[in-house]
Design a protein around this motif. Structure first.
Motif, PDB file in Angstrom:
ATOM      1  N   PRO A  98      14.770  35.602  65.867  1.00 52.88           N
ATOM      2  CA  PRO A  98      14.746  34.653  64.750  1.00 52.88           C
ATOM      3  C   PRO A  98      15.278  35.279  63.457  1.00 52.88           C
ATOM      4  O   PRO A  98      15.104  36.484  63.222  1.00 52.88           O
ATOM      5  CB  PRO A  98      13.252  34.302  64.601  1.00 52.88           C
ATOM      6  N   PRO A  99      15.866  34.464  62.595  1.00 57.51           N
ATOM      7  CA  PRO A  99      16.342  34.955  61.297  1.00 57.51           C
ATOM      8  C   PRO A  99      15.296  34.827  60.188  1.00 57.51           C
ATOM      9  O   PRO A  99      15.617  35.012  59.010  1.00 57.51           O
ATOM     10  CB  PRO A  99      17.543  34.038  61.022  1.00 57.51           C
ATOM     11  N   PHE A 100      14.051  34.504  60.547  1.00 52.45           N
ATOM     12  CA  PHE A 100      13.013  34.298  59.539  1.00 52.45           C
ATOM     13  C   PHE A 100      11.647  34.627  60.116  1.00 52.45           C
ATOM     14  O   PHE A 100      11.479  34.722  61.343  1.00 52.45           O
ATOM     15  CB  PHE A 100      13.019  32.849  59.046  1.00 52.45           C
ATOM     16  N   ASN A 101      10.672  34.798  59.242  1.00 49.52           N
ATOM     17  CA  ASN A 101       9.291  35.018  59.647  1.00 49.52           C
ATOM     18  C   ASN A 101       8.508  33.724  59.579  1.00 49.52           C
ATOM     19  O   ASN A 101       8.719  32.899  58.674  1.00 49.52           O
ATOM     20  CB  ASN A 101       8.612  36.035  58.717  1.00 49.52           C
ATOM     21  N   ALA A 102       7.587  33.544  60.503  1.00 52.13           N
ATOM     22  CA  ALA A 102       6.614  32.465  60.386  1.00 52.13           C
ATOM     23  C   ALA A 102       5.850  32.665  59.075  1.00 52.13           C
ATOM     24  O   ALA A 102       5.657  33.796  58.618  1.00 52.13           O
ATOM     25  CB  ALA A 102       5.651  32.489  61.568  1.00 52.13           C
ATOM     26  N   THR A 103       5.403  31.586  58.467  1.00 55.06           N
ATOM     27  CA  THR A 103       4.712  31.676  57.183  1.00 55.06           C
ATOM     28  C   THR A 103       3.513  32.612  57.255  1.00 55.06           C
ATOM     29  O   THR A 103       3.285  33.428  56.354  1.00 55.06           O
ATOM     30  CB  THR A 103       4.259  30.281  56.719  1.00 55.06           C
ATOM     31  N   VAL A 104       2.722  32.512  58.332  1.00 51.50           N
ATOM     32  CA  VAL A 104       1.532  33.362  58.431  1.00 51.50           C
ATOM     33  C   VAL A 104       1.906  34.837  58.552  1.00 51.50           C
ATOM     34  O   VAL A 104       1.221  35.714  58.000  1.00 51.50           O
ATOM     35  CB  VAL A 104       0.641  32.931  59.616  1.00 51.50           C
ATOM     36  N   ARG A 212       1.791  26.022  60.095  1.00 52.75           N
ATOM     37  CA  ARG A 212       2.350  26.174  61.443  1.00 52.75           C
ATOM     38  C   ARG A 212       3.832  26.521  61.400  1.00 52.75           C
ATOM     39  O   ARG A 212       4.465  26.687  62.450  1.00 52.75           O
ATOM     40  CB  ARG A 212       2.180  24.877  62.246  1.00 52.75           C
ATOM     41  N   HIS A 213       4.411  26.626  60.214  1.00 50.79           N
ATOM     42  CA  HIS A 213       5.845  26.914  60.113  1.00 50.79           C
ATOM     43  C   HIS A 213       6.163  28.252  60.787  1.00 50.79           C
ATOM     44  O   HIS A 213       5.559  29.280  60.472  1.00 50.79           O
ATOM     45  CB  HIS A 213       6.275  26.975  58.646  1.00 50.79           C
ATOM     46  N   GLY A 214       7.080  28.215  61.728  1.00 50.10           N
ATOM     47  CA  GLY A 214       7.460  29.422  62.451  1.00 50.10           C
ATOM     48  C   GLY A 214       6.660  29.673  63.708  1.00 50.10           C
ATOM     49  O   GLY A 214       6.950  30.619  64.453  1.00 50.10           O
ATOM     50  N   LEU A 215       5.661  28.833  63.963  1.00 51.33           N
ATOM     51  CA  LEU A 215       4.941  28.877  65.245  1.00 51.33           C
ATOM     52  C   LEU A 215       5.680  27.955  66.203  1.00 51.33           C
ATOM     53  O   LEU A 215       5.775  26.744  65.963  1.00 51.33           O
ATOM     54  CB  LEU A 215       3.498  28.416  65.065  1.00 51.33           C
ATOM     55  N   ILE A 216       6.241  28.504  67.263  1.00 51.00           N
ATOM     56  CA  ILE A 216       6.987  27.687  68.230  1.00 51.00           C
ATOM     57  C   ILE A 216       6.006  26.713  68.858  1.00 51.00           C
ATOM     58  O   ILE A 216       5.030  27.123  69.485  1.00 51.00           O
ATOM     59  CB  ILE A 216       7.676  28.572  69.267  1.00 51.00           C
ATOM     60  N   PRO A 217       6.224  25.413  68.686  1.00 52.98           N
ATOM     61  CA  PRO A 217       5.168  24.433  68.981  1.00 52.98           C
ATOM     62  C   PRO A 217       4.921  24.186  70.456  1.00 52.98           C
ATOM     63  O   PRO A 217       5.820  24.218  71.279  1.00 52.98           O
ATOM     64  CB  PRO A 217       5.691  23.159  68.298  1.00 52.98           C
ATOM     65  N   GLY A 244      -3.854  27.654  52.810  1.00 53.24           N
ATOM     66  CA  GLY A 244      -3.177  27.000  51.684  1.00 53.24           C
ATOM     67  C   GLY A 244      -1.945  26.218  52.085  1.00 53.24           C
ATOM     68  O   GLY A 244      -1.441  26.322  53.208  1.00 53.24           O
ATOM     69  N   GLN A 245      -1.480  25.421  51.153  1.00 54.43           N
ATOM     70  CA  GLN A 245      -0.324  24.562  51.399  1.00 54.43           C
ATOM     71  C   GLN A 245       0.952  25.372  51.562  1.00 54.43           C
ATOM     72  O   GLN A 245       1.100  26.450  50.986  1.00 54.43           O
ATOM     73  CB  GLN A 245      -0.153  23.569  50.251  1.00 54.43           C
ATOM     74  N   ASP A 246       1.861  24.816  52.338  1.00 54.59           N
ATOM     75  CA  ASP A 246       3.163  25.425  52.571  1.00 54.59           C
ATOM     76  C   ASP A 246       4.196  24.307  52.521  1.00 54.59           C
ATOM     77  O   ASP A 246       4.116  23.342  53.287  1.00 54.59           O
ATOM     78  CB  ASP A 246       3.174  26.121  53.941  1.00 54.59           C
ATOM     79  N   GLU A 247       5.153  24.435  51.635  1.00 57.66           N
ATOM     80  CA  GLU A 247       6.172  23.380  51.497  1.00 57.66           C
ATOM     81  C   GLU A 247       7.003  23.228  52.760  1.00 57.66           C
ATOM     82  O   GLU A 247       7.671  22.202  52.953  1.00 57.66           O
ATOM     83  CB  GLU A 247       7.080  23.699  50.312  1.00 57.66           C
ATOM     84  N   LYS A 248       6.948  24.208  53.648  1.00 59.78           N
ATOM     85  CA  LYS A 248       7.704  24.139  54.893  1.00 59.78           C
ATOM     86  C   LYS A 248       6.914  23.478  56.020  1.00 59.78           C
ATOM     87  O   LYS A 248       7.417  23.329  57.135  1.00 59.78           O
ATOM     88  CB  LYS A 248       8.130  25.551  55.320  1.00 59.78           C
ATOM     89  N   ASP A 249       5.658  23.117  55.746  1.00 60.33           N
ATOM     90  CA  ASP A 249       4.821  22.433  56.739  1.00 60.33           C
ATOM     91  C   ASP A 249       4.093  21.293  56.040  1.00 60.33           C
ATOM     92  O   ASP A 249       3.135  21.508  55.303  1.00 60.33           O
ATOM     93  CB  ASP A 249       3.818  23.416  57.356  1.00 60.33           C
ATOM     94  N   SER A 250       4.536  20.070  56.286  1.00 59.91           N
ATOM     95  CA  SER A 250       3.991  18.900  55.584  1.00 59.91           C
ATOM     96  C   SER A 250       2.564  18.574  55.998  1.00 59.91           C
ATOM     97  O   SER A 250       1.907  17.756  55.354  1.00 59.91           O
ATOM     98  CB  SER A 250       4.887  17.674  55.834  1.00 59.91           C
TER      99      SER A 250
END
Length: 521
Positions: A98-104, A212-217, A244-250
């Protein structure tokens, strides 16, 4: 040293009694010593030592990033990690970087935590034993504990027990003292189940409290990043960082104000503990039932109000869960077609042939069966009969919990699993679907309702294996749940794991004896 809590190790790092690089090296060495557990798919030694060195530089100048600065952690291999292979324990994603990290993951790194590896799991998190991944099964560290070896008197290579799933690698990493904390994913109990069998604390937060952003669902409407640690206090430290809130996970929500730490002088007499009568399952082992009764009595003797409650739709929960799970699996697995990333078949006779062969080669039988079942449930002629009905039952299950909590109950006390860990040779005699139906019976209703839950070890079975219980809280009352769990943890005083014949045993015991009390593993 490896047996200390996050809070204790953090203090040692800040006081200069220990360096982050020394700690990181000890954890990596412990991974090597316990390779036979198969808890890790990828070990990120080079990156980890670089991160640890940067932590030492900050600690030396008195500018640590937080309470996790320099603390080694590991991550279930279905969380995206930048420039580090992420496989979901599947041939389908082997080689995917992946080119990014999961938010957590990013939040932990931002606090200075040190990523030492990616943990093994059931393929795409579909399973309850961590036995169905492409990289082989995970072994439970308690298979090699002195208590189990003394009771089993068997061959460790043939008599080992499962770690639980699907976050078995994460639980085994924490239990084997190679990682101070690990992230798992919890869809129907996939963090709490292995936490229970491996004798560690496993927290499933309220749905939406952690991104959950970056967690493969697996199942978007139920997936929650889970936290595995050796004590409730450690789980609280990690949750404070991740929530907390994450703009990448609604679906995320704003975290409510939280205390700086869990209170040590909590008055349990203010609490009402509910015991769901429907959780007296026919296959519940006598030892687990005895632990459930013992802990309920413990609450009552301490002054808490303990009463039986009813969750009448629990009987339909497991069937409802599997219908909804398969439906969302069918949708989520559709993206893996061999075109953009991951495995791609060499068949090139037609696009359809390439799709079919890629998915046949890339997915194991478990994934293929769930995807096929989900597509069947979602057919136009079946949609109302299966998917819509399951959604309606899910609402009734959530309303059961809401009604109980509105009656004055603060937390529910239940078993986590039917029994202690099963021998691998016995576990694989049944198919994945049957095993999951049995093992998720106490855990998946929580995911259906979006509630927080935590499991912690409360005793040792006659086989020398952990038995754990589950506490369930109200929506967004995660910190009340943690407070009650910490109180219980202090009462049960669960022992530290002791590996049979391990030369590291004395070091672990010595470090633990320096603590004021044992809190989990």
């Amino acid at each position: 040293m490896l047996g200390l809590s996050i809070r204790e190790v953090s203090q040692a790092l800040k006081e200069g009694r220990l360096s982050a690089t020394e700690l990181c090296r000890k954890c990596i060495n412990q991974i090597e010593r316990t390779r036979f557990l198969n808890a890790y798919i990828t070990i990120t030694e080079e990156q980890a030592m670089e991160q640890a060195q940067r932590a030492d530089d900050r600690l030396r100048t008195g500018k640590p990033l937080g309470s996790l600065d320099g603390i080694p952690f590991s991550v279930k291999d279905n969380f995206c990690t930048e420039n580090i292979e992420t496989t979901c324990a599947s041939i389908m994603l082997k080689g995917y970087v992946p080119p990014f990290n999961a938010t957590v993951v990013q939040k932990l790194l931002d606090q200075g935590a040190v990523l030492i590896g990616k943990n093994n799991l059931d393929e795409f998190a579909m399973g309850s034993g961590s036995t169905d991944g492409a990289f082989g099964p995970v072994r439970n560290p308690w298979s090699y504990a002195a208590s189990y070896r003394e009771q089993s008197r068997g061959d460790p290579d043939s008599d080992w027990v499962i770690a639980g799933g699907s976050s078995g690698g994460s639980a085994a990493a924490v239990a084997s003292l190679s990682s101070f904390l690990a992230l798992g994913s919890d869809t129907g109990g996939s963090t709490r189940n292995p936490g229970s069998l491996c004798g560690v604390v496993a927290l499933k937060p309220t749905y939406g409290l952690v991104s959950r952003h970056g967690l493969i669902p697996l199942v978007n409407s139920m997936d929650v990043p889970g936290i595995l640690t050796r004590s409730v206090h450690d789980a609280a430290i990690v949750l404070r960082t991740l929530q907390g809130q994450d703009e990448k996970d609604s679906t995320t929500v704003q975290a409510q104000s939280t205390p700086h730490s869990i209170p040590e002088d909590f008055d349990i007499r203010d609490m009402c503990v509910g015991l769901p009568k429907e959780y007296h399952a026919p296959d519940l082992s006598k030892e687990t039932l005895a632990q459930w009764s013992r802990v309920a009595d413990m609450f009552e003797k301490a002054g808490a109000r303990v009463r039986e409650v009813s969750l009448p739709h629990t009987q339909h929960s497991i069937v409802c869960y599997h219908v909804l799970c398969c439906c969302e699996v069918a949708s989520n697995m559709a993206r893996f077609d061999g075109l953009e990333y991951g495995h791609r078949s060499a068949v090139d006779s037609s696009t359809d042939a390439m799709y079919a062969t890629t998915r046949h080669e890339g997915f194991n039988n478990v994934v293929r069966r769930r995807a096929l079942s989900g597509n069947y449930f979602l057919l136009k002629q079946n949609y109302e009969r299966y998917f819509v009905k399951a959604q309606q039952i899910r609402r009734l299950i959530a309303e059961d919990f809401k009604r109980v909590f509105s009656s004055g109950v603060d937390v529910l006390l239940t078993p986590t699993t039917l029994s202690d860990a099963t021998r691998y040779s016995d576990f694989i005699q049944e198919d994945n679907r049957t095993r999951s139906t049995q093992d998720d019976i106490f855990t998946q209703p929580v995911n259906m309702a979006g509630l927080p839950a935590i499991t912690l070890p409360t005793g040792i079975s006659h086989r020398g294996l952990p038995i754990s219980l589950q506490l369930i809280g109200q929506t967004l009352q995660d910190w009340k749940l943690l407070t009650v769990a910490h109180w219980l943890e202090q009462q049960v005083n669960f022992p530290m794991i002791r590996f049979h014949g391990d030369s590291n045993e004395r070091e672990v015991e010595r470090s633990v004896s320096e603590r004021t009390h044992i809190t989990g593993l």
